[in-house]
Design a protein around this motif. Structure first.
Motif: not given
Length: 112
Positions: A26, A34, A36, A64, A98
């Motif tokens: 991340v 953001w 990933v 996630v 997260w």
């Protein structure tokens, strides 16, 4: 990409010749979105990668969480569980938001 959180999981079964690695990274990109990045494949091989980006952290948190839950179903799918292989968190990231505790606890439970 600024890497803020990395979690690596591995599944090993000598009987089935399974040696898999799954890594979730991340971070934030140059536009402050953001990101990933997911890397997966056989341990020691090049593997594959997928990347996602969004201005909304919640969109990335959902990815996630979904990916971690999928790894928890590995014993039914591939015959061996994933276990935590590496973990790294940068300063200032809210790990709890997260990596939900109820999900992560199941990786530690499956290791025992």
């Amino acid at each position: 990409m600024d890497n803020l959180l990395t979690i690596a999981l591995e599944a090993h079964s000598e009987e089935r010749n399974h040696h898999r690695r799954y890594e979730i990274v991340v971070g934030r990109d140059l536009l402050d979105d953001w990101t990933v990045a997911i890397h997966y494949g056989r341990v020691g091989q090049g593997g594959q990668a997928k990347r996602y980006a969004s201005a909304k952290a919640d969109d990335m948190k959902a990815i996630v969480r979904e990916r971690l839950l999928r790894r928890l179903s590995a014993p039914k799918r591939i015959g061996c569980p994933y276990r935590l292989a590496a973990f790294n968190a940068g300063p200032g990231i809210d790990i709890q938001s997260w990596l939900p505790g109820e999900v992560m606890a199941r990786f530690f439970h499956s290791a025992g």
